[in-house]
Design a protein around this motif. Structure first.
Motif, PDB file in Angstrom:
ATOM      1  N   LEU A 363      49.445 -16.609 -72.405  1.00  0.00           N
ATOM      2  CA  LEU A 363      49.521 -15.669 -71.277  1.00  0.00           C
ATOM      3  C   LEU A 363      48.285 -15.740 -70.393  1.00  0.00           C
ATOM      4  N   LEU A 364      47.126 -16.031 -70.981  1.00  0.00           N
ATOM      5  CA  LEU A 364      45.888 -16.087 -70.205  1.00  0.00           C
ATOM      6  C   LEU A 364      45.755 -17.382 -69.406  1.00  0.00           C
ATOM      7  N   ILE A 365      46.189 -18.500 -70.020  1.00  0.00           N
ATOM      8  CA  ILE A 365      45.988 -19.812 -69.385  1.00  0.00           C
ATOM      9  C   ILE A 365      47.102 -20.131 -68.397  1.00  0.00           C
ATOM     10  N   SER A 366      48.346 -20.107 -68.848  1.00  0.00           N
ATOM     11  CA  SER A 366      49.480 -20.471 -67.984  1.00  0.00           C
ATOM     12  C   SER A 366      50.732 -19.769 -68.487  1.00  0.00           C
ATOM     13  N   PRO A 367      50.943 -18.502 -68.099  1.00  0.00           N
ATOM     14  CA  PRO A 367      52.062 -17.722 -68.642  1.00  0.00           C
ATOM     15  C   PRO A 367      53.399 -18.139 -68.055  1.00  0.00           C
ATOM     16  N   PRO A 368      54.501 -17.805 -68.723  1.00  0.00           N
ATOM     17  CA  PRO A 368      55.833 -18.028 -68.136  1.00  0.00           C
ATOM     18  C   PRO A 368      55.989 -17.197 -66.865  1.00  0.00           C
ATOM     19  N   PHE A 369      56.822 -17.671 -65.947  1.00  0.00           N
ATOM     20  CA  PHE A 369      57.013 -16.976 -64.673  1.00  0.00           C
ATOM     21  C   PHE A 369      58.420 -17.259 -64.152  1.00  0.00           C
ATOM     22  N   PRO A 370      58.968 -16.328 -63.347  1.00  0.00           N
ATOM     23  CA  PRO A 370      60.307 -16.569 -62.774  1.00  0.00           C
ATOM     24  C   PRO A 370      60.267 -17.689 -61.739  1.00  0.00           C
ATOM     25  N   ASN A 371      61.268 -18.538 -61.772  1.00  0.00           N
ATOM     26  CA  ASN A 371      61.300 -19.704 -60.887  1.00  0.00           C
ATOM     27  C   ASN A 371      62.698 -19.878 -60.311  1.00  0.00           C
ATOM     28  N   ARG A 372      62.759 -20.245 -59.031  1.00  0.00           N
ATOM     29  CA  ARG A 372      64.036 -20.533 -58.375  1.00  0.00           C
ATOM     30  C   ARG A 372      64.251 -22.044 -58.396  1.00  0.00           C
ATOM     31  N   ASN A 373      65.084 -22.488 -59.310  1.00  0.00           N
ATOM     32  CA  ASN A 373      65.340 -23.916 -59.503  1.00  0.00           C
ATOM     33  C   ASN A 373      66.356 -24.393 -58.464  1.00  0.00           C
ATOM     34  N   LEU A 374      65.891 -25.221 -57.523  1.00  0.00           N
ATOM     35  CA  LEU A 374      66.745 -25.735 -56.453  1.00  0.00           C
ATOM     36  C   LEU A 374      67.145 -27.186 -56.676  1.00  0.00           C
ATOM     37  N   LYS A 375      66.657 -27.796 -57.746  1.00  0.00           N
ATOM     38  CA  LYS A 375      66.833 -29.233 -57.948  1.00  0.00           C
ATOM     39  C   LYS A 375      67.996 -29.573 -58.867  1.00  0.00           C
ATOM     40  N   HIS A 376      68.327 -28.685 -59.806  1.00  0.00           N
ATOM     41  CA  HIS A 376      69.331 -29.028 -60.815  1.00  0.00           C
ATOM     42  C   HIS A 376      70.727 -29.129 -60.198  1.00  0.00           C
ATOM     43  N   PHE A 377      71.052 -28.172 -59.330  1.00  0.00           N
ATOM     44  CA  PHE A 377      72.343 -28.180 -58.640  1.00  0.00           C
ATOM     45  C   PHE A 377      72.100 -28.085 -57.138  1.00  0.00           C
ATOM     46  N   THR A 378      72.944 -28.759 -56.342  1.00  0.00           N
ATOM     47  CA  THR A 378      72.791 -28.702 -54.891  1.00  0.00           C
ATOM     48  C   THR A 378      73.409 -27.445 -54.310  1.00  0.00           C
ATOM     49  N   GLU A 379      74.406 -26.862 -54.987  1.00  0.00           N
ATOM     50  CA  GLU A 379      75.130 -25.724 -54.446  1.00  0.00           C
ATOM     51  C   GLU A 379      74.652 -24.391 -55.012  1.00  0.00           C
ATOM     52  N   ILE A 380      73.786 -24.409 -56.040  1.00  0.00           N
ATOM     53  CA  ILE A 380      73.426 -23.183 -56.761  1.00  0.00           C
ATOM     54  C   ILE A 380      71.916 -23.094 -56.903  1.00  0.00           C
ATOM     55  N   ILE A 381      71.387 -21.878 -56.764  1.00  0.00           N
ATOM     56  CA  ILE A 381      69.993 -21.608 -57.082  1.00  0.00           C
ATOM     57  C   ILE A 381      69.949 -20.983 -58.475  1.00  0.00           C
ATOM     58  N   ILE A 382      69.270 -21.643 -59.408  1.00  0.00           N
ATOM     59  CA  ILE A 382      69.146 -21.128 -60.766  1.00  0.00           C
ATOM     60  C   ILE A 382      67.848 -20.336 -60.869  1.00  0.00           C
ATOM     61  N   ILE A 383      67.969 -19.042 -61.162  1.00  0.00           N
ATOM     62  CA  ILE A 383      66.780 -18.230 -61.391  1.00  0.00           C
ATOM     63  C   ILE A 383      66.483 -18.284 -62.884  1.00  0.00           C
ATOM     64  N   GLU A 384      65.370 -18.857 -63.238  1.00  0.00           N
ATOM     65  CA  GLU A 384      65.033 -19.098 -64.636  1.00  0.00           C
ATOM     66  C   GLU A 384      63.586 -18.735 -64.892  1.00  0.00           C
ATOM     67  N   CYS A 385      63.245 -18.676 -66.170  1.00  0.00           N
ATOM     68  CA  CYS A 385      61.860 -18.459 -66.562  1.00  0.00           C
ATOM     69  C   CYS A 385      61.224 -19.823 -66.828  1.00  0.00           C
ATOM     70  N   ALA A 386      60.344 -20.238 -65.941  1.00  0.00           N
ATOM     71  CA  ALA A 386      59.582 -21.459 -66.193  1.00  0.00           C
ATOM     72  C   ALA A 386      58.588 -21.176 -67.318  1.00  0.00           C
ATOM     73  N   LEU A 387      58.358 -22.159 -68.167  1.00  0.00           N
ATOM     74  CA  LEU A 387      57.545 -21.940 -69.365  1.00  0.00           C
ATOM     75  C   LEU A 387      56.061 -21.808 -69.065  1.00  0.00           C
ATOM     76  N   GLY A 388      55.631 -22.241 -67.907  1.00  0.00           N
ATOM     77  CA  GLY A 388      54.192 -22.243 -67.654  1.00  0.00           C
ATOM     78  C   GLY A 388      53.560 -23.399 -68.394  1.00  0.00           C
ATOM     79  N   SER A 389      52.949 -23.107 -69.527  1.00  0.00           N
ATOM     80  CA  SER A 389      52.355 -24.147 -70.360  1.00  0.00           C
ATOM     81  C   SER A 389      53.377 -24.649 -71.370  1.00  0.00           C
ATOM     82  N   GLN A 390      53.819 -25.885 -71.205  1.00  0.00           N
ATOM     83  CA  GLN A 390      54.746 -26.493 -72.159  1.00  0.00           C
ATOM     84  C   GLN A 390      54.084 -26.666 -73.517  1.00  0.00           C
ATOM     85  N   THR A 391      52.779 -26.924 -73.517  1.00  0.00           N
ATOM     86  CA  THR A 391      52.036 -27.089 -74.774  1.00  0.00           C
ATOM     87  C   THR A 391      52.032 -25.797 -75.575  1.00  0.00           C
ATOM     88  N   ALA A 392      51.815 -24.659 -74.897  1.00  0.00           N
ATOM     89  CA  ALA A 392      51.794 -23.374 -75.597  1.00  0.00           C
ATOM     90  C   ALA A 392      53.161 -23.049 -76.187  1.00  0.00           C
TER      91      ALA A 392
END
Length: 499
Positions: A363-392
């Motif tokens: 949480l201190l270094i790189s916390p998860p955050f809400p993200n609007r994914n525009l790349k996975h689908f061309t017709e849909i915006i995916i609202i997801e929780c980006a992990l922030g730090s994949q290592t954590a």
């Protein structure tokens, strides 16, 4: 010509709303002067040449009437070719004079402008006035008697003679090797629009917009996340609440029978702590449902990581107690004094604290955050929780996996201890299910798109929690409720054979 233009401008029934004008240049039958005059006609008010890509949009000068000699006319037509400006010249072939409205004049085709040969131009009369009807336009000439010699000039509005107009939602594409007015109308690609007629290109919509079906307007893309209202969300909520309710019911049964041998023999303190952590595990899956926000993204992964480590730590503590209790029955072995209730609590707290520290660093270094994914689908915006730090995130899952594997190994070693109600055997089964679920989860989590990624994660949480609940506690509840005669110390220690 001047008289005809004045008559047209003064009449309201011919070309209403249109005022015709003209400029006359004397070319003296010289090619260079003819070209110079033609270029002067197509020059704008500031002297710059007008160059329009459209074949049908009227220019400042809609047409030039050429002279009868061919050389200057060819020079004018060649020079004005890039501007799509028609140079009109017609030779009369035969004339049938009358006041009859059906009278017709046959003409040769027009030079630079491709019309069919022997095209028809109709005469109609207005008293002493004669009007040519050509391409739907009327031009009046005032002659009481007409002697046709030489040439006749006819005005007409420029019009594409090769391709129809391209409607909104398409773009013009020139046909190779054909005149500039010959083109194809290509539909705009996905995510592109054109909202004008004869658009030379399509415009890309902004990232969060898509093109409508007609490709003439940009509209907002659909938003996707696992909501409480959809069927999948309702199913996950139902399973979560059901699991938590079953866990609390088991805790109630254990509490009401806390003085019986089967509850005492299985370390009641760790059992209640395990039931508490399982309840949290079921309920933490609810944080994965709904539109992701800044706080929900941070809570869903950290609470999941901490509650599961607390759960596995309790199971690990119970496994160690089983092993130590068996060794304590051997002569001269007092090992249990090193793993009493205080040491058990301390081990659970220590194992859990390590995960708490990992989550705090996350949480201190790189916390998860809400993200609007525009790349996975061309017709849909995916609202997801980006992990922030994949290592954590990997560290959180890796630590849970390490404790589960350690617990499985210890329980497997103690699975054949001599008693009728072997705790280690059920722990082995529960850890086997737990590990199988999470090993399957990783590739499914990576390959699942959009909201299904969240659904897979919730399913893994629920499946592993149900596995622990059923394998460790349901056999005990079965004895307590349905086989109370087996709930004795002698039976549990294996001194009475099980039927």
């Amino acid at each position: 010509m001047i008289f005809a233009i004045e008559e047209i401008n003064n009449r309201t029934d011919i070309l209403p709303g249109v005022t015709l004008g003209f400029k006359i240049y004397d070319s003296c039958r010289d090619v260079r002067l003819a070209i110079k005059s033609a270029m002067a006609l197509v020059s704008g008010p500031d002297g710059r040449l007008i160059n329009d890509d459209s074949c049908i949009k009227p220019l400042t000068v809609p047409a030039i009437i050429g002279q009868s000699s061919s050389s200057p006319l060819i020079g004018i037509a060649t020079s004005l070719g890039p501007f799509n400006l028609p140079v009109l010249l017609q030779y009369l072939k035969t004339v049938n004079f009358t006041t009859d409205p059906a009278a017709r004049v046959k003409t040769y085709d027009l030079i630079n402008w491709q019309l069919s040969k022997d095209g028809m131009v109709e005469f109609v009369t207005f008293g002493a006035y004669y009007a040519f009807l050509s391409e739907g336009q009327q031009f009046v000439i005032n002659y009481d008697s007409i002697v046709w010699t030489g040439v006749c000039f006819i005005f007409q509005v420029p019009k594409s003679v090769c391709s129809d107009s391209c409607h909104p939602g398409t773009r013009k594409a020139a046909q190779k090797g054909r005149p500039i007015c010959c083109y194809d109308c290509i539909p705009c690609a996905e995510g592109e629009i054109s909202n004008t007629t004869d658009s030379p290109n399509c415009l890309m919509c902004y990232e969060e917009y898509k093109s409508n079906k007609q490709k003439d307007q940009c509209i907002l893309k659909d938003i996707e996340f696992l909501s409480f209202e959809e069927k999948m969300g309702i199913l996950m909520v139902t399973l979560s609440v059901l699991g938590a309710s079953l866990t609390m019911s088991v805790a109630l049964i254990f509490y009401m029978n806390r003085d019986t041998p089967i509850v005492k023999a299985n370390n009641s303190e760790l059992s209640f702590l395990l039931l508490f952590s399982l309840t949290l595990c079921f309920l933490c899956s609810l944080t994965f449902i709904g539109e992701p926000s800044y706080w929900s993204c941070m809570l869903r992964h950290t609470i999941f990581g901490i509650t599961f480590v607390l759960c596995i730590s309790c199971v690990l503590g119970k496994t160690i107690v089983v092993l130590m209790a068996f060794r304590a029955t051997l002569p001269g072995n007092d090992i249990m004094k090193w793993f009493g209730p205080i040491q058990q609590r301390l081990s659970v707290c220590t194992f859990t604290l390590v995960q708490v520290l990992i989550c705090l660093l996350w949480l201190l270094i790189s916390p998860p955050f809400p993200n609007r994914n525009l790349k996975h689908f061309t017709e849909i915006i995916i609202i997801e929780c980006a992990l922030g730090s994949q290592t954590a995130f990997s560290a959180v899952l890796g630590y849970i996996g390490f404790l589960a594997l350690l617990c499985f190994i210890l329980a497997f070693l103690a699975r054949k201890l001599p008693d009728n109600f072997n705790e280690a055997k059920y722990i082995t089964f529960s850890m086997l299910i737990f590990c199988a679920v999470w090993v399957t989860f990783i590739p499914a989590y990576i390959s699942s798109p959009g909201k299904y990624t969240v659904a897979v994660e919730i399913f893994a949480i629920l499946a592993s929690s149900f596995g622990l609940l059923f394998c460790i506690f349901i056999p005990k509840c079965y004895i307590i409720i349905l086989k109370p005669e087996q709930n004795t110390k002698k039976h549990i220690m294996g001194k009475i054979p099980s039927k």
